[in-house]
Design an enzyme around this catalytic site. Structure first.
Site, mmCIF file in Angstrom:
data_model
loop_
_atom_site.group_PDB
_atom_site.id
_atom_site.type_symbol
_atom_site.label_atom_id
_atom_site.label_comp_id
_atom_site.label_asym_id
_atom_site.label_seq_id
_atom_site.Cartn_x
_atom_site.Cartn_y
_atom_site.Cartn_z
ATOM 1 N N GLU A 241 1.086 -1.207 -0.024
ATOM 2 C CA GLU A 241 0.061 -0.145 -0.100
ATOM 3 C C GLU A 241 0.951 1.136 -0.057
ATOM 4 O OE1 GLU A 241 -1.578 3.133 0.967
ATOM 5 O OE2 GLU A 241 -2.001 2.506 3.091
ATOM 6 N N CYS A 278 -2.012 7.752 4.906
ATOM 7 C CA CYS A 278 -1.944 7.513 3.289
ATOM 8 C C CYS A 278 -3.061 8.185 2.539
ATOM 9 C CB CYS A 278 -1.773 6.186 3.133
ATOM 10 S SG CYS A 278 -2.659 5.203 4.149
#
Lengths: 502, 502
Positions: A241, A278
């Site tokens: 990720e 994120c």
């Protein structure tokens, strides 16, 4: 020895020894743990995950205090993060109890239009030991005890964690809690190993015992490790990720109706955790003119009064300072607002809002800069807004703010977002990734290295499982879940039809 | 121009022109086809798949004749293969109608122990245009109209096929049928493109428009293309079904009870399609002494009387001749039986059975040799048999022949097989891969480049889909399957519970 540093002062508070020995030994101990986890069965692994959650709860005060001292994220946020982590262990216990995740499928022998078929029974089986890379920004939710570890253990895969250098003491504490939970469930093998350091990171990705990798971090490091995993003699799945701009588009009517509110929400989302999410909104695409101006003013006002924040480590603070200085010097970019300056000592980041000319949108400007920086871009037509959105390419999320009057334009934005990101947010903000069945945290590269699977939510377990099919194998030699009458009922597909059990 | 060669004679029968033009144009036409396939919806795509099956049936006689002339596989086998292919299109139409493959999930807004959560709705969405590599050995089932194409179109992904040089005329015919089927369903865009040649193979894997690759072929070519896919600026999934030894272990009691029958079955399975199946048994691990001798004799008798068979192409026949000559020259290997010699002209392969010392099992001996060659290895103890099985590493299948008296040993073999292969066959043979819900055709590398997904069976559709999650998006802007009341009922997970509809 790994230094445990207080990012508020930059002072080394303690030195942490390698907790579990040489990497080859750590990996070797993971292999027999696979058999133990499989033998525990679903009910046994569910009990183990709950015992792990309980062991974390027992250490709550200590874990939060040490994590705060190592990350500067504050006890409130870290307390919430630990609650999320223990809830996640509970969710995967429920996933195991339900059993549908196994995709158990039985096709009895019979004839088909394409000829006779034997008795075929399929279910998902654990890949084997896996490696998980701790992330700096979620020391409890995406690190030793986070979603990767919980979903892998639920699947039956032992985990070797590469602890993040920015919170080594927290990592050791958490690993101890997980192993205590395993022992409480009767499991004395090395279901969670822990190691540290860049050299071990590379060795771990290439280690023959590892069957998959879970990673959360930067595009640069994630891509390097993904390339290593792909170049192994036996390539293994790499679930990285990585980075994303998390575009936010505000439609004209929404901007007119509630510009100040949207601006305030945008600033709060971008400042959350000092911009170290994120899912931090990296760019807001606003209508030109008065409608957009209200949003802009609300954002700038909040950023100008925002103090500098403690960043997770000196390396991250330095990267943020370097990254923002490059952005500021880019032609077509102007500084619109700057927050409080950084004190001497420690790792600090100053909040920053930049305006960008649409023509300048390439290179660094369309790539994530980790930290509290937000780009504002203005559009003058629906077409221009869509063109700007396309410039940012694939991502984890895309957000649309729209009112009823924006509906036609909003539909076009949603269609584009559906094709390019993993989560589409309506009249909200991208930060906040709920641990639930419907969550998807992922997206086409570079958001992740594998867009087919999520790192958050119940379906994250699928990453650590592969199908196996039994042909004509006698009942008593089959896994329990594939027998005609399993010990505990579970949802299966039998002769082509799903049969629900709950 | 691509030469269409008759492998029985080696003569070029016709020259085939590039059917759909320049590769960039073919790929460019695939992108708008994505929108068309998505807009068709599940019911529309199901109708399209059925129209494609009908268009193939209309051309059955011509397709079988041309395929036979190009591959030498014979009209009976090719007729069965075409039936399999049309059945497969029907199966995916049913998968679409049922809709559970979408994994539609609705979590209404609410509170969780980890805090409030917004309304979250997840489903699977097509990746985009994909490339499919035709395989030489199944000109109808793993080529232009095979399982990769059917599952990708079902998912909503346009397909660009790299037709195999060994059957270009068959490929053109099949592509025409598929496009006619699409037109019959009202779709006039380029849902299936076709191209040929090694240069285009490399360009296709690197092409920016391609979002995933389906491949069936050798480890050597598959690995090279997988490496290319992983090295793209934006890596994409590469689903390669490569090589496998398809180990067969016969337990002592089974060998004693029915050695001749097992030997006959083994020979037949190994000779099927002139050994040109990815599931061809490559090695049989037999008990030493009289029990194993009965199997061995039955195999040798059949192979000695077997004629040479027409192989798919001159390249494949040459590779087989070269590969077997290397095996024959390996120390520890002896020739046990050889079938009929190869006539002059054309592409022929002679059936061959080799005996191997267990100590010789490394290098070429543990890797697939494509064609009618079988290795026999003897064991003297359970431990030795397990050690031999481990030598062959991961694979597509493993087969165990066992009787009641073999149960303890057989369980150990099944446990090892479950950890290393994708399909475990009991008292049968690995050839024959039924198109069904429970089938899994895949396995850990080098069996496939992605062990998580299958290339045969209903779940093959998952390879071409990625999740997307909608947060707080209004009902009327959601895909139909995610609305509280969808137009057609389908199985979904709502607030954590599966709700069955059929």
């Amino acid at each position: 020895m790994i230094a445990s540093v207080d990012p508020r002062t930059g002072i080394v508070v303690e030195e942490i020894g390698e907790p579990t020995g040489d990497l080859d030994e750590v990996c070797a101990r993971a292999e027999p743990a696979l058999t133990d986890l499989v033998d525990l069965g679903r009910a046994g692994r569910a009990a183990m995950l709950r015992a792990m959650a309980a062991a974390l709860e027992v250490r709550r005060a200590q874990i939060v205090a040490v994590a705060d001292r190592e990350t500067g994220l504050g006890p409130q946020r870290l307390g919430t993060e630990l609650t999320r982590t223990t809830f996640q262990l509970e969710l995967f216990a429920q996933v195991l109890e339900e059993g549908a995740y196994l995709e158990a499928t039985i096709d009895h022998a019979g004839t088909t239009p394409a000829g006779p078929r034997p008795d075929l029974r399929r279910l998902l089986t654990p890949l084997g030991p896996v490696a998980v890379f701790g992330a700096s920004n979620f020391p409890l939710a995406f690190s030793v005890p986070g979603g990767d570890t919980a979903s892998a253990l639920a699947a039956g895969c032992p985990v070797v964690v590469l602890g993040h250098d920015a919170h080594p003491a927290t990592s050791v504490l958490a690993a101890e809690a997980l192993l205590e939970g395993a022992r409480a469930a009767g499991l004395h093998s090395s279901v969670v190993g822990l190691t540290f350091g860049h050299a071990n990171a590379l060795r771990l990705v290439g280690h023959p015992a590892m069957r998959a990798i879970g990673f959360t971090g930067s595009v640069r490091v994630g891509r390097m490790l993904a390339d290593l995993a792909a170049a192994r003699p036996d390539p293994i799945p790499f679930y990285g990720e990585l980075g994303a701009m998390n575009t936010v588009v505000v439609c004209p009517a929404a901007a007119s109706d509630r510009g100040a509110q949207i601006g305030a929400g945008l600033a709060a989302s971008m400042l959350l955790g000092v911009g170290q999410f994120c899912t931090k909104p990296g760019v807001a695409i606003l209508p030109a003119g008065t409608a957009g101006a209200a949003i802009r003013e609300a954002v700038l006002e909040r950023i100008e009064s925002a103090p500098a924040g403690t960043m997770l480590s000196d390396r991250i603070a330095t990267a943020y300072a370097f990254g923002t200085s490059r952005l500021v010097q880019t032609p077509g970019v102007e500084v619109l607002a700057r927050g409080g300056g950084t004190p001497d000592g420690g790792s600090w980041g100053t909040p920053l809002v930049l305006g960008a000319d649409p023509d300048a949108l390439h290179g660094d400007l369309v790539e994530e800069c980790f930290g509290p920086v937000l780009l504002l871009v203005e559009y003058s037509s629906d077409e221009e807004a869509l063109a700007i959105l396309r410039r940012f390419g694939p991502g984890l999320t895309a957000t649309v703010h729209a009112d009823a009057a924006d509906r036609t334009f909003a539909r076009r934005l949603l269609d584009l977002a559906t094709r390019t990101v993993g989560r589409v947010v309506w009249n909200g903000f991208p930060t906040g990734v709920a641990v639930t069945w419907a969550m998807h945290h992922g997206g086409p590269y570079p958001a992740t290295t594998n867009a087919l699977h999520t790192s958050v939510g119940a379906t994250a377990i699928r990453r650590w499982l592969r199908p196996v099919c039994y042909q004509d194998v006698p009942e008593d030699l089959l896994p329990d879940e594939l027998r005609d009458v399993p010990t505990a009922a579970l949802t299966r597909r039998v002769d082509g039809r799903l049969r629900l059990e709950s």
